[in-house]
Design a protein around this motif. Structure first.
Motif, short mmCIF file in Angstrom:
data_model
loop_
_atom_site.label_atom_id
_atom_site.label_comp_id
_atom_site.label_asym_id
_atom_site.label_seq_id
_atom_site.Cartn_x
_atom_site.Cartn_y
_atom_site.Cartn_z
N ASP A 226 59.47 161.04 54.71
CA ASP A 226 60.72 160.05 54.60
C ASP A 226 61.73 160.64 55.78
N ALA A 227 61.98 161.89 55.82
CA ALA A 227 62.92 162.36 56.68
C ALA A 227 62.74 161.93 58.20
N LEU A 228 61.41 161.95 58.66
CA LEU A 228 61.20 161.60 59.90
C LEU A 228 61.24 160.30 60.12
N ARG A 229 60.83 159.51 58.95
CA ARG A 229 61.22 158.01 59.11
C ARG A 229 62.50 157.39 59.43
N LEU B 273 60.34 166.47 64.04
CA LEU B 273 59.09 167.17 63.30
C LEU B 273 59.39 168.67 62.87
N ILE B 274 59.60 169.25 64.10
CA ILE B 274 59.75 170.64 63.87
C ILE B 274 60.85 171.23 63.26
N ALA B 275 62.00 170.39 63.20
CA ALA B 275 63.19 170.75 62.53
C ALA B 275 63.07 170.29 61.12
N VAL B 276 62.47 169.43 60.61
CA VAL B 276 62.37 169.05 59.26
C VAL B 276 61.23 169.87 58.34
N ILE B 277 60.39 170.20 59.20
CA ILE B 277 59.34 171.04 58.51
C ILE B 277 60.02 172.30 58.31
N VAL C 73 67.43 165.49 64.98
CA VAL C 73 67.51 166.75 64.28
C VAL C 73 68.29 166.50 63.20
N SER C 74 69.76 166.15 63.46
CA SER C 74 70.61 166.29 62.49
C SER C 74 70.53 165.27 61.35
N ILE C 75 69.80 164.30 61.72
CA ILE C 75 69.52 163.15 60.59
C ILE C 75 68.54 163.69 59.68
N GLY C 76 67.22 164.06 60.39
CA GLY C 76 66.20 164.81 59.78
C GLY C 76 66.59 165.98 58.87
N MET C 77 67.37 167.02 59.35
CA MET C 77 67.66 168.10 58.56
C MET C 77 68.67 167.44 57.11
N SER C 78 69.55 166.54 57.36
CA SER C 78 70.32 166.31 56.33
C SER C 78 69.55 165.32 55.44
#
Length: 366
Positions: free
Chosen positions: A188-191, A246-250, A150-155
Motif C-alpha cells: 500500500d505504501a509503494l502504491r 521499495l528499499i525505504a518502506v521495507i 521515499v517521504s510519502i512511502g515512509m509516512s
C-alpha cells in the motif's frame, strides 16, 4: 546543456529580470494576508532560499563543468544526496524513527546513482557516464523525485501501522511472520508513493510540457531531440523512484515490526518526543487487549488444549502413532499459546514492547 540550434536565443538575463518576475509573488503575499492563510512569511523565506540556493548551485556547477574532475562530480553528488536525506528525515518529516536518516540516504543514493550511471552511459550515450554537464543535472532530478517517493512511502508505513495496529496485533497473535505482517503495508505504501510519478508520466505531453523539454527548447535545441531527452529522463525517474521507495518502506516497516516480531509503535517520535498518535495508539491498544485476548483464547486455546489432550494418550502409548503432521500441528499450537501468553502479559502489566522482547524470545525458544 542543450545543443545550440539555428534559432538559439542567447539573451542575457540580469538580476533586474529576476526582480520583475519576483513581483508576481506579491499576489501570493496579498492573498495570504487578505484570507489570513499565515503563509506570507513562509513564502518570502522560500523565495529567498530559492534565489540563494540556485545562485550558489550555479557558481559551484560552473567550476565543476570546467574541471570535469570525478572527485568534484561525485562529491557534489554526495552533497546533494545528503541534503535529500536530511529533507526527508528532518526538514519535511513530521514523525521520525531510529535510523530514518541512514535509511533514506542509502535508498536515495544507491537507486539514483545506479540509474543515473546506467542511463547516461546507455541511453544518453555519454562517455564517460559521469560527464558533469549531463550527470549532475540528471542525478539532481532523480534525487528530487526519489526524495518525494521515499517521504510519502515512509509516512504511509507509519500511518498504516498506527491506524491498523489492531489487525497487525491479531496477525502476530496468530503466529504470522514478520514479512507476512509488513507485506500488505509495503504494498500500500509503494502504491501511494508511486502514484504521483505514474500520473506525471501519463499527462506529460498531453496537458503539460515538462521542465526538461522546455529548457532544451528555450536553449535552442531541436524539438524532437528535446522530446526524446524528456522521455529518457521520465523513465529514469520512474525506475529510481520505485527502487528507492521499495528499499525505504521495507526498512521503515522492518524497524517498526522487529525481529521477535513485535509491533514497535513506541519507536515513532515527533520533534524528539514520542508521537502523540503512536502513544495514543499504544494506550488504545492496551485498553482493548483483554477483549481481543479473550476472543483469541476462546477460538484458539481450547482447540490447542483439545488437540494436545486428544493426542496425549496416543503419543505416550505409541510414539510411532504420532506422525510428522501431528508434531508440526502441536508445535504450531504451542507457539501460538506462547504468543497469547506474551500478549496477555502486555495487557495485564502494561509493559512496553521493548521490555516484553526477552519474554517473547524465551517463549519462542521453548
Amino acid at each position: 546543456m542543450p545543443p545550440e540550434g539555428q534559432g538559439s536565443d542567447q539573451t542575457t538575463l540580469s538580476w533586474s529580470n529576476v526582480g520583475i518576475a519576483a513581483l508576481l509573488l506579491g499576489f501570493n503575499v496579498i492573498l495570504s494576508v487578505w484570507l489570513g492563510l499565515g503563509l506570507s512569511t513562509s513564502l518570502i523565506i522560500a523565495a529567498l532560499r530559492c534565489v540563494g540556493q540556485l545562485t550558489l548551485l550555479g557558481m559551484i556547477l560552473k567550476q565543476i563543468f570546467l574541471t570535469e574532475n570525478p572527485i568534484y562530480i561525485f562529491g557534489m553528488t554526495l552533497v546533494l544526496g545528503v541534503l535529500a536525506a536530511f529533507e526527508v528525515s528532518y526538514w519535511r518529516a513530521k514523525r521520525q524513527f531510529p535510523g530514518m536518516f541512514m535509511g533514506a540516504l542509502v535508498s536515495i543514493m544507491a537507486s539514483a546513482l545506479l540509474v543515473a550511471l546506467f542511463g547516461n552511459a546507455y541511453s544518453l550515450n555519454m562517455d564517460p557516464a559521469y560527464t558533469a554537464v549531463k550527470f549532475i543535472p540528471t542525478i539532481g532530478m532523480l534525487f528530487g523525485n526519489c526524495m518525494i517517493g521515499v517521504s510519502i512511502g515512509m509516512s504511509s508505513v507509519m500511518d498504516m501501522l498506527d491506524t491498523q495496529r489492531g489487525r497487525v496485533e491479531v496477525m502476530l497473535g496468530f503466529g504470522a511472520s514478520r514479512w507476512e505482517v509488513i507485506r500488505p503495508v509495503v504494498v500500500d505504501a509503494l502504491r501511494a508513493a508511486l502514484l504521483p510519478t505514474i500520473t506525471n508520466m501519463g499527462i506529460t505531453g498531453l496537458i503539460s510540457i515538462p521542465g526538461v523539454m522546455t529548457g532544451w527548447i528555450l536553449g535552442g535545441a531541436d524539438v524532437l531531440q528535446a522530446a526524446r531527452y524528456q522521455q529518457i529522463i521520465l523513465f529514469m525517474i520512474s525506475a529510481a523512484t520505485a527502487s528507492s521507495t521499495l528499499i525505504a518502506v521495507i526498512f521503515c516497516a522492518s524497524v517498526l515490526v522487529d525481529r521477535v516480531p513485535v509491533l514497535r509503535l513506541d519507536r515513532i517520535r515527533t520533534a524528539g518526543t514520542e508521537s502523540a498518535l503512536s502513544k495514543a495508539g499504544i494506550e488504545s491498544s492496551m485498553s482493548r487487549a483483554p477483549s481481543r485476548l479473550a476472543l483469541l483464547r476462546a477460538t484458539c486455546r481450547p482447540k490447542s488444549e483439545l488437540y494436545l489432550s486428544r493426542n496425549a494418550s496416543s503419543v505416550s502409548s505409541s510414539p510411532t502413532a504420532c506422525n510428522e503432521e501431528d508434531l508440526q500441528t502441536t508445535g504450531s499450537l504451542t507457539m501460538l499459546d506462547s504468543r497469547l501468553s506474551g500478549l496477555e502479559q502486555v495487557a495485564m502489566t502494561g509493559r512496553s514492547p521493548s521490555s516484553l522482547t526477552p519474554l517473547l524470545r524465551s517463549r519462542e525458544q521453548l
